[in-house]
Design an enzyme around this catalytic site. Sequence first.
Site, PDB file in Angstrom:
ATOM      1  N   ARG A   5     -26.071  82.064 -27.583  1.00  0.00           N
ATOM      2  CA  ARG A   5     -26.104  83.663 -27.424  1.00  0.00           C
ATOM      3  C   ARG A   5     -27.322  84.054 -28.203  1.00  0.00           C
ATOM      4  O   ARG A   5     -27.990  85.142 -27.942  1.00  0.00           O
ATOM      5  CB  ARG A   5     -25.027  84.409 -27.989  1.00  0.00           C
ATOM      6  N   HIS A   6     -27.999  83.381 -29.214  1.00  0.00           N
ATOM      7  CA  HIS A   6     -29.216  83.516 -29.754  1.00  0.00           C
ATOM      8  C   HIS A   6     -30.211  82.547 -29.682  1.00  0.00           C
ATOM      9  O   HIS A   6     -30.987  82.668 -28.793  1.00  0.00           O
ATOM     10  CB  HIS A   6     -29.194  84.111 -31.382  1.00  0.00           C
ATOM     11  N   GLU A  10     -27.992  74.212 -37.465  1.00  0.00           N
ATOM     12  CA  GLU A  10     -26.328  74.054 -37.686  1.00  0.00           C
ATOM     13  C   GLU A  10     -25.892  73.962 -36.218  1.00  0.00           C
ATOM     14  O   GLU A  10     -26.023  74.504 -35.551  1.00  0.00           O
ATOM     15  CB  GLU A  10     -25.793  75.749 -38.134  1.00  0.00           C
ATOM     16  N   ASN A  12     -32.295  82.266 -42.079  1.00  0.00           N
ATOM     17  CA  ASN A  12     -31.810  81.938 -40.637  1.00  0.00           C
ATOM     18  C   ASN A  12     -32.315  83.136 -39.881  1.00  0.00           C
ATOM     19  O   ASN A  12     -32.323  84.229 -40.026  1.00  0.00           O
ATOM     20  CB  ASN A  12     -30.159  82.257 -41.048  1.00  0.00           C
ATOM     21  N   HIS A  51     -23.618  82.490 -46.010  1.00  0.00           N
ATOM     22  CA  HIS A  51     -22.904  83.561 -45.261  1.00  0.00           C
ATOM     23  C   HIS A  51     -22.708  84.695 -45.768  1.00  0.00           C
ATOM     24  O   HIS A  51     -22.212  84.817 -46.773  1.00  0.00           O
ATOM     25  CB  HIS A  51     -21.526  82.962 -44.651  1.00  0.00           C
ATOM     26  N   THR A 103     -19.012  85.940 -35.727  1.00  0.00           N
ATOM     27  CA  THR A 103     -19.817  84.865 -36.707  1.00  0.00           C
ATOM     28  C   THR A 103     -19.185  83.788 -37.016  1.00  0.00           C
ATOM     29  O   THR A 103     -17.896  83.674 -36.593  1.00  0.00           O
ATOM     30  CB  THR A 103     -20.465  85.641 -37.711  1.00  0.00           C
ATOM     31  N   THR A 104     -19.607  82.852 -37.911  1.00  0.00           N
ATOM     32  CA  THR A 104     -18.829  81.660 -38.457  1.00  0.00           C
ATOM     33  C   THR A 104     -17.939  82.250 -39.234  1.00  0.00           C
ATOM     34  O   THR A 104     -18.274  82.552 -40.367  1.00  0.00           O
ATOM     35  CB  THR A 104     -19.723  80.666 -38.675  1.00  0.00           C
ATOM     36  N   GLY A 147     -29.196  84.971 -43.532  1.00  0.00           N
ATOM     37  CA  GLY A 147     -29.558  85.276 -42.135  1.00  0.00           C
ATOM     38  C   GLY A 147     -29.509  86.831 -41.774  1.00  0.00           C
ATOM     39  O   GLY A 147     -30.356  87.672 -41.940  1.00  0.00           O
ATOM     40  N   HIS A 148     -28.375  87.250 -41.352  1.00  0.00           N
ATOM     41  CA  HIS A 148     -28.238  88.779 -40.922  1.00  0.00           C
ATOM     42  C   HIS A 148     -28.723  89.919 -41.323  1.00  0.00           C
ATOM     43  O   HIS A 148     -29.562  90.844 -41.278  1.00  0.00           O
ATOM     44  CB  HIS A 148     -26.814  88.825 -40.499  1.00  0.00           C
ATOM     45  N   GLU A 190     -22.296  72.908 -47.705  1.00  0.00           N
ATOM     46  CA  GLU A 190     -22.627  74.418 -48.114  1.00  0.00           C
ATOM     47  C   GLU A 190     -21.333  75.141 -48.090  1.00  0.00           C
ATOM     48  O   GLU A 190     -20.423  75.146 -47.245  1.00  0.00           O
ATOM     49  CB  GLU A 190     -23.425  75.039 -46.709  1.00  0.00           C
ATOM     50  N   HIS A 223     -30.838  85.817 -35.527  1.00  0.00           N
ATOM     51  CA  HIS A 223     -30.990  87.153 -34.979  1.00  0.00           C
ATOM     52  C   HIS A 223     -32.379  87.771 -34.818  1.00  0.00           C
ATOM     53  O   HIS A 223     -32.433  88.736 -34.245  1.00  0.00           O
ATOM     54  CB  HIS A 223     -30.222  88.223 -35.821  1.00  0.00           C
ATOM     55  N   ARG A 227     -34.006  91.862 -24.386  1.00  0.00           N
ATOM     56  CA  ARG A 227     -34.966  92.044 -23.296  1.00  0.00           C
ATOM     57  C   ARG A 227     -35.255  90.891 -22.400  1.00  0.00           C
ATOM     58  O   ARG A 227     -35.803  90.949 -21.368  1.00  0.00           O
ATOM     59  CB  ARG A 227     -36.119  92.604 -24.023  1.00  0.00           C
ATOM     60  N   ARG A 256     -25.670  77.705 -30.790  1.00  0.00           N
ATOM     61  CA  ARG A 256     -24.334  77.835 -30.522  1.00  0.00           C
ATOM     62  C   ARG A 256     -24.072  77.369 -29.172  1.00  0.00           C
ATOM     63  O   ARG A 256     -24.974  77.291 -28.243  1.00  0.00           O
ATOM     64  CB  ARG A 256     -23.954  79.263 -30.617  1.00  0.00           C
ATOM     65  N   HIS A 304     -28.805  78.396 -35.651  1.00  0.00           N
ATOM     66  CA  HIS A 304     -27.452  77.764 -35.166  1.00  0.00           C
ATOM     67  C   HIS A 304     -27.579  77.741 -33.880  1.00  0.00           C
ATOM     68  O   HIS A 304     -27.705  78.777 -33.043  1.00  0.00           O
ATOM     69  CB  HIS A 304     -26.487  78.829 -35.663  1.00  0.00           C
TER      70      HIS A 304
END
Length: 240
Positions: free
Chosen positions: A51-52, A72, A9, A194, A102-103, A216-217, A153, A12, A20, A47, A45
């Site tokens: 936001r990302h 996602e 994922n 997750h 987060t989810t 991911g994170h 999932e 991030h 930036r 969203r 994802h």
Amino acid sequence: YKMIRLGVNIDHIATLRNARGESHPNPVKAAKFAINHGADSITIHLREDRRHIKDNDLFNLKKIKKIPINLEIAATEKMLKIALKTKPSFVCIVPEKRQEITTEGGLNVKKNKKKIKKVLNKLNQKGIRTSLFINPSLTDVKLAKILGAKCIEIHTGKISNLINNNKRYKKELKKIRNAAKIAKEAGLKVHAGHGMTYKSAKILSKITDIEEFNIGHFLIGDSIFIGLSNSIKKFKKLIK
Ligand code: PXP
């Protein structure tokens, strides 16, 4: 014995880029890099608040044929439209609250049956592999099957937290193992994701019914510690 596929994922990478507002680090470049280094697919994802990952990231990623994309999305008309237009290889339907960091848990499948069924039908018709992000609940596994999902999932946020905080996790592990087993018996493919770290991924990898992890994170965050030395060395050499 079959190896579990790893979906990386890259949300991030986009978070860092957005800090930036320019183009570095580039998520498409990161996706190519991940695939060239063993990732089996790329998860993003999109969203509601963007936001990302942004719409353009999805469009640009889609242009690269060799990257299997797992998109996602929340079960909304708008997201469905984007998915049908861009046709990623896989779509995972996730719950989404605007304010969450987060989810936070799996879908409330029971409450959103109609919406979820509609979205699944449309995606299935297009040949997109569909998945539902759910808690390890037998009721939700059965509903996923009834509503027409091809995969589930399992949300591993809870067990990952327990493991990372050295708390007892066996009960949650049993729940996950059981949900995976029942899902597989029902003909669903089983994925998990997750909050996974090295430790929780290792423990969860023992569940043989799970075929795919989406991480991911932590993975992206830890690449700092694995890679920072190289970027420092490169700068030191350049300014010598
Ligand atoms: N799987 C799903 C369905 C997700 O929504 C996410 C990100 O929220 C992940 C996996 C990856 O979680 P993490 O970033 O905590 O590794």
